[in-house]
Design a protein around this motif. Structure first.
Motif, PDB file in Angstrom:
ATOM      1  N   PHE A  64       7.875   4.039  -5.549  1.00  0.00           N
ATOM      2  CA  PHE A  64       7.998   3.635  -7.151  1.00  0.00           C
ATOM      3  C   PHE A  64       6.855   4.340  -8.001  1.00  0.00           C
ATOM      4  CE2 PHE A  64       9.089   0.267  -4.347  1.00  0.00           C
ATOM      5  CZ  PHE A  64      10.730  -0.032  -4.981  1.00  0.00           C
ATOM      6  N   LEU A  65       7.446   5.574  -8.468  1.00  0.00           N
ATOM      7  CA  LEU A  65       6.197   6.413  -9.133  1.00  0.00           C
ATOM      8  C   LEU A  65       6.299   5.863 -10.824  1.00  0.00           C
ATOM      9  CD1 LEU A  65       6.940  10.063  -7.923  1.00  0.00           C
ATOM     10  CD2 LEU A  65       5.074   8.177  -7.397  1.00  0.00           C
ATOM     11  N   HIS A  66       5.331   5.940 -11.421  1.00  0.00           N
ATOM     12  CA  HIS A  66       5.036   5.688 -12.762  1.00  0.00           C
ATOM     13  C   HIS A  66       6.087   6.943 -13.430  1.00  0.00           C
ATOM     14  CE1 HIS A  66       3.232   5.779 -16.768  1.00  0.00           C
ATOM     15  NE2 HIS A  66       3.039   4.891 -16.628  1.00  0.00           N
ATOM     16  N   GLY A  88      -8.160  10.173 -14.495  1.00  0.00           N
ATOM     17  CA  GLY A  88      -9.502   9.406 -13.544  1.00  0.00           C
ATOM     18  C   GLY A  88      -9.118   9.117 -12.101  1.00  0.00           C
ATOM     19  N   PHE A  92       0.900  -1.111  -0.048  1.00  0.00           N
ATOM     20  CA  PHE A  92      -0.093   0.194  -0.002  1.00  0.00           C
ATOM     21  C   PHE A  92       0.881   1.314  -0.088  1.00  0.00           C
ATOM     22  CE2 PHE A  92      -3.231  -3.161   1.175  1.00  0.00           C
ATOM     23  CZ  PHE A  92      -4.439  -2.453   0.577  1.00  0.00           C
ATOM     24  N   GLY A 129      -7.888   7.497  -9.106  1.00  0.00           N
ATOM     25  CA  GLY A 129      -7.087   6.390  -8.747  1.00  0.00           C
ATOM     26  C   GLY A 129      -5.766   6.391  -9.662  1.00  0.00           C
ATOM     27  N   GLN A 168       4.264   9.947 -13.793  1.00  0.00           N
ATOM     28  CA  GLN A 168       3.997  10.751 -12.431  1.00  0.00           C
ATOM     29  C   GLN A 168       5.617  11.538 -12.013  1.00  0.00           C
ATOM     30  OE1 GLN A 168       3.061   7.259  -9.921  1.00  0.00           O
ATOM     31  NE2 GLN A 168       0.963   7.972  -9.813  1.00  0.00           N
ATOM     32  N   LYS A 211     -15.363  10.459  -1.114  1.00  0.00           N
ATOM     33  CA  LYS A 211     -14.334  11.120  -1.899  1.00  0.00           C
ATOM     34  C   LYS A 211     -13.177  10.948  -1.249  1.00  0.00           C
ATOM     35  CE  LYS A 211     -13.896  13.809  -5.355  1.00  0.00           C
ATOM     36  NZ  LYS A 211     -12.548  13.018  -5.632  1.00  0.00           N
ATOM     37  N   GLY A 212     -12.265  10.947  -2.049  1.00  0.00           N
ATOM     38  CA  GLY A 212     -10.557  10.773  -1.667  1.00  0.00           C
ATOM     39  C   GLY A 212     -10.197   9.557  -0.582  1.00  0.00           C
ATOM     40  N   VAL A 237      -1.057  11.356  -5.526  1.00  0.00           N
ATOM     41  CA  VAL A 237       0.387  11.095  -5.146  1.00  0.00           C
ATOM     42  C   VAL A 237       1.233  12.152  -5.841  1.00  0.00           C
ATOM     43  CG1 VAL A 237       2.084   9.309  -6.075  1.00  0.00           C
ATOM     44  CG2 VAL A 237      -0.214   8.870  -4.796  1.00  0.00           C
ATOM     45  N   GLN A 281     -15.168  13.597 -11.608  1.00  0.00           N
ATOM     46  CA  GLN A 281     -15.414  13.369 -10.106  1.00  0.00           C
ATOM     47  C   GLN A 281     -16.110  14.905  -9.947  1.00  0.00           C
ATOM     48  OE1 GLN A 281     -12.635  11.160  -7.830  1.00  0.00           O
ATOM     49  NE2 GLN A 281     -11.525  11.105  -9.371  1.00  0.00           N
ATOM     50  N   ALA A 326       3.631   1.534  -1.831  1.00  0.00           N
ATOM     51  CA  ALA A 326       4.477   1.663  -2.981  1.00  0.00           C
ATOM     52  C   ALA A 326       4.380   3.184  -3.573  1.00  0.00           C
ATOM     53  CB  ALA A 326       4.110   0.627  -3.828  1.00  0.00           C
ATOM     54  N   TRP A 327       3.209   4.064  -3.429  1.00  0.00           N
ATOM     55  CA  TRP A 327       3.276   5.314  -3.841  1.00  0.00           C
ATOM     56  C   TRP A 327       4.555   6.093  -3.557  1.00  0.00           C
ATOM     57  CZ3 TRP A 327       2.966   9.449  -1.016  1.00  0.00           C
ATOM     58  CH2 TRP A 327       2.513   9.072   0.393  1.00  0.00           C
ATOM     59  N   LYS A 340      -3.206  11.139  -9.042  1.00  0.00           N
ATOM     60  CA  LYS A 340      -3.068  12.465  -9.064  1.00  0.00           C
ATOM     61  C   LYS A 340      -2.741  13.219  -7.751  1.00  0.00           C
ATOM     62  CE  LYS A 340      -7.321  13.037 -10.409  1.00  0.00           C
ATOM     63  NZ  LYS A 340      -7.632  11.594 -10.227  1.00  0.00           N
ATOM     64  N   TYR A 356      -3.970   2.838 -10.598  1.00  0.00           N
ATOM     65  CA  TYR A 356      -3.299   2.260  -9.707  1.00  0.00           C
ATOM     66  C   TYR A 356      -4.227   1.632  -8.489  1.00  0.00           C
ATOM     67  CZ  TYR A 356       1.316   3.502 -10.873  1.00  0.00           C
ATOM     68  OH  TYR A 356       2.603   3.421 -11.722  1.00  0.00           O
ATOM     69  N   GLU A 396      -8.419  18.081  -6.444  1.00  0.00           N
ATOM     70  CA  GLU A 396      -9.823  18.140  -6.569  1.00  0.00           C
ATOM     71  C   GLU A 396     -10.309  19.275  -7.170  1.00  0.00           C
ATOM     72  OE1 GLU A 396     -11.206  15.493  -6.194  1.00  0.00           O
ATOM     73  OE2 GLU A 396     -10.151  14.479  -4.594  1.00  0.00           O
TER      74      GLU A 396
HETATM   75  N1  ATP Z   1       3.093   4.757  -8.445  1.00  0.00           N
HETATM   76  C1  ATP Z   1       2.544   4.243  -7.878  1.00  0.00           C
HETATM   77  N2  ATP Z   1       2.600   3.046  -7.190  1.00  0.00           N
HETATM   78  C2  ATP Z   1       1.945   2.431  -6.558  1.00  0.00           C
HETATM   79  N3  ATP Z   1       0.690   2.753  -6.087  1.00  0.00           N
HETATM   80  C3  ATP Z   1       0.272   4.189  -6.479  1.00  0.00           C
HETATM   81  C4  ATP Z   1       1.050   4.686  -7.498  1.00  0.00           C
HETATM   82  N4  ATP Z   1       0.169   6.079  -7.543  1.00  0.00           N
HETATM   83  C5  ATP Z   1      -0.873   5.948  -6.726  1.00  0.00           C
HETATM   84  N5  ATP Z   1      -0.765   4.838  -6.420  1.00  0.00           N
HETATM   85  C6  ATP Z   1      -1.755   4.198  -5.107  1.00  0.00           C
HETATM   86  O1  ATP Z   1      -3.030   4.441  -6.287  1.00  0.00           O
HETATM   87  C7  ATP Z   1      -4.298   5.020  -5.455  1.00  0.00           C
HETATM   88  C8  ATP Z   1      -4.657   6.226  -5.970  1.00  0.00           C
HETATM   89  O2  ATP Z   1      -3.816   7.078  -5.934  1.00  0.00           O
HETATM   90  P1  ATP Z   1      -4.182   8.567  -5.702  1.00  0.00           P
HETATM   91  O3  ATP Z   1      -5.186   8.529  -4.624  1.00  0.00           O
HETATM   92  O4  ATP Z   1      -3.040   9.687  -5.693  1.00  0.00           O
HETATM   93  O5  ATP Z   1      -5.123   8.752  -7.018  1.00  0.00           O
HETATM   94  P2  ATP Z   1      -6.156  10.078  -7.266  1.00  0.00           P
HETATM   95  O6  ATP Z   1      -5.749  10.197  -9.012  1.00  0.00           O
HETATM   96  O7  ATP Z   1      -5.767  11.311  -6.847  1.00  0.00           O
HETATM   97  O8  ATP Z   1      -7.382   9.156  -7.188  1.00  0.00           O
HETATM   98  P3  ATP Z   1      -8.948  10.139  -6.905  1.00  0.00           P
HETATM   99  O9  ATP Z   1      -9.179  10.878  -7.954  1.00  0.00           O
HETATM  100  O10 ATP Z   1      -9.621   8.890  -6.999  1.00  0.00           O
HETATM  101  O11 ATP Z   1      -8.817  10.572  -5.711  1.00  0.00           O
HETATM  102  C9  ATP Z   1      -3.509   5.015  -4.045  1.00  0.00           C
HETATM  103  O12 ATP Z   1      -3.964   3.851  -3.080  1.00  0.00           O
HETATM  104  C10 ATP Z   1      -2.116   5.194  -4.044  1.00  0.00           C
HETATM  105  O13 ATP Z   1      -1.369   4.749  -3.159  1.00  0.00           O
END
Ligand code: ATP
Length: 727
Positions: free
Chosen positions: A257-259, A279, A251, A281, A262, A668-669, A286, A523, A253-254, A284, A550, A492
């Motif tokens: 290990f970024l994409h 979208g 949980f 998850g 990202q 949300k969130g 992160v 959203q 990893a964010w 954003k 993710y 947001e």
């Molecule tokens: N590079 C990554 N590696 C692993 N997990 C990741 C990575 N980036 C994001 N996540 C995980 O994906 C999930 C969604 O991330 P985040 O909340 O930043 O997305 P979001 O786009 O802001 O989502 P939302 O719009 O639904 O709020 C989180 O559990 C986060 O830890």
């Protein structure tokens, strides 16, 4: 001092607490000085890779590492820990090299075949799937036009994995295969499954090899630093980072290990406002949290504001900043460090700190008058009071609480309209209901009444506070303005109002890295479409999209996206929002249950939740998401009556050890492993009545928001989603 690089998420697999502690002590010492007595960092006779070293963790355990001596600096790539004899075996046959096609660093164990794909493994928990009418005649990738040469010779996918990928039939099976491969290979397979072109994948993941420096170790160090490599290799800077990586589970990893995309948006210097859309998850938040910490690390004097729509969401952001970098100071507005707050609280903070005369001048600019208690906020119910006390000739759709509130917040305040003459002249762009001169005159009379009531108690409403705060920051004829931040980061963004944007624009001086916005127009559950151009925020050319989800499995994401079908969503630049998201995870298909009565629905919910609990799913990873507070309380009670520890979540955080029952808006969130979504397809009578009283354009907007709420709620589930429909 050598630099430590963790290979893959191996350390996360050291699950035993005692071993974690030992690993941490060993690596901490290594980070300080690799010649420390007792570490025994030694090469191995006959190892396939001369860079391999073993190190003594304790009498029983040995670490396997690679030592790289590039230009001056020593790097250790930590491969893992094994019992002594196993470590020697691993050390003899493991190699670290660069992929010949794309230059990515790879660790290979000689003589160990690549595991055969077992797509079925990912579906163990899946309920029986509906029969597919026609099995696909061609495997997925060849059907999309990809060849072995595309995968192997252009993208650099290892042959065995490429061949496995070319035989799987469906996108889900390909995703299951991708999940078996950490790092860039998994990402390539996901993108191929979604039908992206080879060129676009190479560009997005930056898979073009860099020229050699002439020193193989230095080349490897550079390769390790490339964004795509950092999806599986983590550079550890300092002891906090080391502890985080050792202790982290999947949980977390964010944090590490970024994409590659990202990472790009985290590090990128921007020449003005920048927008990342994506979208639910897609990470954003992160990106925002990493970027805020990166800006703080780059310049410890920087004043950074990290803000979002609600106080609850701001709290979650604050937690994430703390977890990512506990050293970053969390500060008050205007101080060096990161100030995290909800956007309305931000407006209040600016109003509070403004000196009296300057604040009065700002109020006069916006409202044409001053209020005696500018730090008090009036409830939205004020428009109700106006309508109750003043008779009007306006049609009921215009003499309507929500219409007037919006007219005031979207038209009157952003342009600081203070008189009827100004209101008659103002362009009401984007407002669905046309108002002729006499209607405008009548609306203005109600606005004046609203302001009279506000004067009586002296307070500002939330939108007024935002615009007044921005006027104060911009300065007036008599008082200079001030900039209270160097960098403003916004989550947001789709829900923010014109007043919020005016405030945020005025907080930092226009310039590099001034404003960074994350949004997902799908959203939008509170605000209205707010094209930023009109509010002085120009993002042209500085807008990018994240597409890899993710959080949500491909199966759940499909259901969630289907809720958006047939309607157009417009983003902050006034463009139609795209979908085209893909998921990094696969799992069971969402289960749809049907109830005809409320009692039956509550039974189904309780049955499902009890089933999960019996299977040792922890209660706090389960949520039941309902349409409104009444249903929330009823559902929490129904669960409690059946002996299930549940908590009706309002503003507070969901407590540990209880199933969270919350409204879809409140969700949300958040994210949970398992989610039950209730009352899908059912509209409460009072809601139907509310919709019926709205003007057509407002009703369309409200109905669209309802769909967005469903999309938001469905995308909270990481693993399993159960949908209960009620007719
Ligand atoms: N590079 C990554 N590696 C692993 N997990 C990741 C990575 N980036 C994001 N996540 C995980 O994906 C999930 C969604 O991330 P985040 O909340 O930043 O997305 P979001 O786009 O802001 O989502 P939302 O719009 O639904 O709020 C989180 O559990 C986060 O830890």
């Amino acid at each position: 001092m050598p630099t430590l690089v963790m290979a893959g998420k191996t350390p996360n697999k050291i699950t035993d607490g005692t071993l974690k502690k030992k690993a941490w002590t060993f690596l901490e010492k290594l980070q300080e000085d690799d010649t420390t007595v007792g570490l025994h960092i030694e090469p191995i006779n006959g190892s396939a890779d001369p860079r391999v070293r073993t190190g003594r963790v304790d009498e029983f355990w040995r670490a396997v590492l690679f030592k790289l001596s590039g230009h001056g600096e020593t790097h250790y790539v930590f491969h893992g820990i094994w019992p002594h004899d196993d470590a020697i075996t691993v050390a003899k046959r493991v190699t670290l090299k660069q992929n010949p096609i794309n230059g990515m660093p790879v660790i290979e164990e000689l003589d160990v075949p690549v595991p055969a794909p077992s797509p079925a493994a990912a579906f163990v928990e899946a309920p029986p799937r509906p029969p597919v009418a026609e099995p696909p005649s061609l495997p997925r990738l060849p059907a999309l036009g990809y060849s072995r040469a595309d995968l192997v010779d252009r993208l650099g996918v290892p042959t065995a994995i490429a061949e496995a990928a070319l035989t799987v039939l469906t996108e889900d099976e390909l995703l299951a295969l991708a999940m078996q491969h950490e790092g860039w290979i998994g990402l390539v397979l996901i993108d191929l499954g979604a039908g992206d072109s080879v060129d676009s994948i190479i560009e997005r993941l930056d898979l073009t090899p860099s020229p050699s420096t002439g020193n193989a170790d230095e080349d490897l160090v550079r390769a390790l630093r490339r964004p795509a490599a950092r999806t599986e290799f983590a550079f550890i800077e300092g002891q906090d980072a080391l502890r985080q990586v050792i202790e982290a589970d999947d949980f977390e990893a964010w944090r590490v290990f970024l994409h590659p995309e990202q990472r790009r948006y985290v590090d990128q210097r921007t020449s003005g406002p920048f927008r990342v859309s994506g979208g639910a998850g897609t990470g954003k938040t992160v990106v925002l949290v990493h970027r805020a910490c990166a800006l703080a690390a780059r310049d410890p004097r920087a004043r950074i504001v990290l803000t979002t729509y609600t106080t609850n969401l701001a709290e979650a952001l604050r937690d994430q900043v703390r977890r990512l970098d506990p050293r970053v100071p969390l500060v008050a507005l205007g101080e060096a460090g990161i100030h995290v707050t909800g956007v309305d609280a931000l407006a209040s903070a600016v109003v509070r700190r403004a000196p009296g005369p300057a604040l009065d001048a700002a109020q006069v600019v916006v409202l044409g008058e001053t209020r005696s208690q500018p730090n008090q906020r009036i409830p939205h119910a004020r428009w109700r009071a106006v309508l109750d006390h003043v008779s009007t000739t306006l049609p009921s759709t215009v003499a309507h609480e929500s219409f007037l509130q919006d007219e005031y917040a979207l038209v009157v305040l952003p342009s600081s309209v203070r008189t009827l003459e100004e209101y008659l002249r103002i362009r009401r762009t984007g407002r669905g209901v046309a108002l002729d001169r006499s209607a405008r005159t009548e609306v203005w009379r109600l606005v004046q009444e609203y302001r009279t009531l506000a004067r009586l108690d002296g307070s500002l409403d939330f939108a007024e506070a935002g615009v007044v705060a921005s006027a104060y920051l911009q300065g007036t004829d008599e008082h200079p303005g001030e900039h209270l931040a160097d960098h403003v980061l916004v989550d947001e963004g789709q829900d923010l109002s014109p007043a919020h944007w005016k405030l945020l624009r005025a907080l930092a001086a226009p310039g590099p890295d001034d404003l960074f916005i994350a949004e997902d127009s799908h959203q939008r559950i509170y605000g209205h479409r707010t094209p930023l151009k009109r509010l002085g925020v120009s993002i042209v050319g500085r807008s990018r999209r994240l597409t890899l989800n993710y959080r949500t499995t491909a199966q759940n994401l499909r259901w969630a996206l289907a809720q958006l079908d047939g309607s157009e969503w417009v983003d902050l630049e006034g463009e139609v929002e795209q979908t085209g998201y893909r998921s990094a995870r696969t799992g069971p298909a969402p289960e749809v249950l049907r109830a005809t009565t409320l009692t039956q629905e509550l039974e189904l919910v309780a049955e499902h939740v009890a089933g999960w609990l019996r299977n040792s799913v922890s209660a706090e990873t389960i949520a039941v998401l309902v349409p409104d507070r009444q249903q929330r309380d009823r559902t929490a009670q129904a669960l409690a009556d059946r002996g299930i520890g549940a908590f009706a979540v309002d503003r507070e955080r969901p407590p540990a050890g209880k199933v969270a029952v919350m409204t879809r808006h409140r969700a949300k969130g958040t994210e949970f492993s398992r989610v039950v979504l209730t009352d899908v397809g059912w509209t409460a009578p009072w809601d139907a009545q509310r919709l019926a009283t709205l003007a057509d354009s407002e009703r369309v907007d409200a109905e669209q928001r309802d769909r967005s709420v469903l999309y938001v709620a469905a995308t909270r589930a990481r693993d399993e989603l159960v949908i209960v429909t009620r007719s």
